[in-house]
Design a protein around this motif. Structure first.
Motif: not given
Length: 490
Positions: A170-181, A183-184, A190-196, A217-220
Motif C-alpha cells: 500500500f505504499s504506492s497509494l501514499f506515493a500517489v497521494q504525495v504526487w497528487a498533492g 500537482a494540485l 499557477v491559477y492564482t498567478l494568472s488571476q492576480v 490532471a484530476l482525472a489522471v
C-alpha cells in the motif's frame, strides 16, 4: 394530444401567436440537422443555406393539418431518440462521468472569490502579498499532506505483519497521494498567478485552458489512484492467502505469485493507458485494432516464443514444479530460483545459474516432489555374509532415526530392497531411505559416514578393484619362476 390554446386555433383556422411560436420551434429543430449535413458535405459554415420560401410554406401547411402535425411531431421525437442513442454509444471518459469540469469550475470560482474578497490585488504590493500568502498556504497544505501520507504508511506496519503482507504494501497509494498533492498545489499556484496578474498573464494562461488542464490532471490522478488501489488490494489478498498456507501451499503461492503479478500488471497498465488516452481526447478504438493486427503478426513471426508461453502455462498449471524444488530439465539440474511464463531459472550446486526456455523442456524430473528417497548401493566383498550386512545397515538406520538432529528429517525406516547385482569385485545391496523433500542428501551423507564406522567395527570389507597376476604353470603343473625384473616391481 393538442394543447387547449392550439385547439382554438384549429377551430378558427387562422394563425395565432401559439401557431407562430410552434412554427419557429419547428424551424429551429429543422435548422440543426440541415446545418450538420451542410457542414459535413461542404466542410465550411459559409456554404450553409437557409430554408427556401416553398419549404416554409410546406411546413405551415403541415402544422395546420392535425394528422400531418402529429406525424411530424412523431418524426421529430424519433430523431431526438436516435441522436440520444448515438450520444449514448460514444465512449464516456471519467471526467465527464464524474462531472469534473463543473466541480473544478465551481471550486476555482469560490477560490477566486475568496482572493477578491481581500481586495489586495488592486495595488502592486497587494498582489505580491496575495501571491506570497497563497504560496504559503499551498506549501503548508503540501507539507501537511506529505506528513499524513507518512503517518498512515507507518500505521499500516502492524496490519502488514499481522496478515503476512509485504513490508511496502500500500505504499504506492501514499506515493500517489504525495504526487497528487504536489500537482494540485502547483496548478492552484499557477491559477492564482494568472488571476492576480490577469493583465499580464491572462493572454498566455487563459482561465478556460487552466480549468481544462486541471480537470484532465484530476482525472489522471483519480485513474492512477484507482488502478493503484486495485493493484495493492490484489497483491494483499494473494500475500494473505499465501501466508495462511503450509509449506507446500506456500511454495505453490511463491511459484504462482510472480506470474499472477506480471499478468495483473500488464492488464492494469493496458486499461489505465486506455483510460488516460481517452481522458486526453485520443480515440483508443483504432489503437486497439492496430494492436490486434500487430499481435497476430508477432504470433506468426515468433512461434518459438509462443511455444514457450504455451509449454510454460502447461507446466505451471499442472503444478509440476515449485520455487525451491530441485529438478532436472533440458539436461540441467539445479534448484528452481525463478519461474516466468517463458523460462525457468535453476541454480546448480556450484552456484551456476541455468536459464532454460520452456520450449526446450520435454521431460521434467522433480527430485523433491512431496518427499524424496536416498538410494544406497552398498558394495561388500564376496566373502561377507549379506544377512549380517543387512542387519548392520538396519542398526545404523535405527541409530540415525533416534538422533534428535536427524529424526525429524527421516519419514520411514530404512527399506532394504535386497541383493541387487554381482559386480566385478563386490556384491551390491540396494536400499533406500525416505526423507523430507530437500533433506535426502543430508541424511544420505550422515548415513554413509556412520555406515563406514560400523563396517570398520565389524570388519566388513568394502571392496575396491583388485588385480590378480597369474604367472602360469609348466607341463607338470609346477608354477613357473617369475622374472627377476617383475619380482623387483619393475
Amino acid at each position: 394530444m393538442v394543447p387547449p390554446r392550439l385547439r382554438g386555433v384549429e377551430d378558427r383556422g387562422g394563425p395565432t401567436l401559439a401557431a407562430v411560436t410552434a412554427l419557429l420551434i419547428a424551424l429551429l429543430l429543422l435548422a440543426v440537422p440541415y446545418a450538420a449535413v451542410g457542414a459535413q458535405e461542404s466542410g465550411s459554415a459559409n456554404e450553409r443555406q437557409a430554408p427556401s420560401r416553398e419549404q416554409v410554406d410546406d411546413l405551415v401547411r403541415v402544422l395546420d393539418n392535425k394528422a400531418q402535425r402529429e406525424q411530424f411531431l412523431e418524426r421529430l421525437q424519433s430523431l431526438s431518440l436516435a441522436e440520444d442513442s448515438l450520444d449514448a454509444n460514444e465512449p464516456a471518459v471519467l471526467s465527464e462521468a464524474l462531472h469534473l469540469d463543473q466541480k473544478v469550475g465551481r471550486w476555482l470560482e469560490r477560490y477566486i472569490g475568496t482572493l477578491e474578497g481581500f481586495g489586495l490585488q488592486r495595488s502592486t504590493l497587494g498582489r505580491v502579498a496575495l501571491v506570497a500568502a497563497a504560496m504559503l498556504v499551498v506549501s503548508g497544505i503540501v507539507l501537511l499532506n506529505n506528513w499524513a501520507a507518512r503517518v498512515f504508511n507507518r500505521k499500516l506496519a502492524g496490519p502488514r505483519a499481522r496478515y503476512h503482507l509485504d513490508a511496502g504494501r500500500f505504499s504506492s497509494l501514499f506515493a500517489v497521494q504525495v504526487w497528487a498533492g504536489l500537482a494540485l498545489a502547483a496548478m492552484v499556484f499557477v491559477y492564482t498567478l494568472s488571476q492576480v496578474y490577469f493583465d499580464t498573464l491572462g493572454r498566455w494562461l487563459p482561465a478556460d485552458l487552466l480549468v481544462e488542464f486541471a480537470e484532465t490532471a484530476l482525472a489522471v490522478l483519480l485513474v492512477l489512484l484507482l488502478f493503484a488501489t486495485i493493484w495493492e488490494l490484489c497483491n494483499a489478498i494473494m500475500e494473505y492467502l499465501g501466508g495462511r498456507k503450509g509449506r507446500g501451499g506456500n511454495a505453490r503461492m511463491q511459484t504462482l505469485l510472480p506470474l499472477v503479478r506480471n499478468g495483473l500488471m500488464c492488464v492494469l497498465v493496458l486499461f489505465a493507458g486506455m483510460v488516460l488516452l481517452s481522458e486526453v481526447g485520443i480515440n483508443v478504438v483504432p489503437l486497439l485494432a492496430g494492436a490486434g493486427v500487430l499481435g497476430i503478426a508477432i504470433g506468426f513471426g515468433a512461434q518459438t516464443l509462443v511455444k514457450d508461453f504455451l509449454t510454460g502455462f502447461t507446466i505451471i498449471a499442472e503444478d509440476l514444479v515449485h520455487i525451491g524444488d530441485v529438478v532436472t530439465v533440458g539436461g540441467r539440474t539445479g534448484e528452481v530460483m525463478r519461474l516466468t511464463i517463458r523460462k525457468i531459472e535453476l541454480r546448480a550446486l556450484d552456484g551456476t545459474v541455468h536459464t532454460v526456455p520452456f520450449s526446450e523442456i520435454s521431460v521434467v524430473d522433480n527430485l523433491t516432489k512431496d518427499y524424496s528417497y536416498y538410494m544406497l548401493n552398498v558394495g561388500i566383498a564376496y566373502r561377507e555374509d549379506t544377512d549380517a550386512v543387512v542387519d548392520c545397515l538396519l542398526e545404523v538406520d535405527r541409530a540415525l532415526r533416534e538422533d534428535r538432529g536427524f529424526s525429524h528429517l527421516i519419514l520411514e525406516p530404512l527399506e532394504v530392497l535386497g541383493v541387487d547385482r554381482f559386480g566385478d569385485s563386490a556384491v551390491v545391496i540396494k536400499a533406500r531411505s525416505k526423507t523430507r523433500p530437500h533433506d535426502k542428501w543430508t541424511v544420505g551423507r550422515e548415513f554413509n559416514r556412520r555406515m563406514k564406522y560400523a563396517f570398520d567395527e565389524r570388519n566388513i570389507e568394502i571392496p575396491f578393484p583388485h588385480q590378480t597376476l597369474y604367472i602360469g604353470e609348466d607341463k607338470h603343473g609346477r608354477p613357473q619362476a617369475a622374472a627377476r625384473a617383475l619380482l623387483d616391481g619393475a
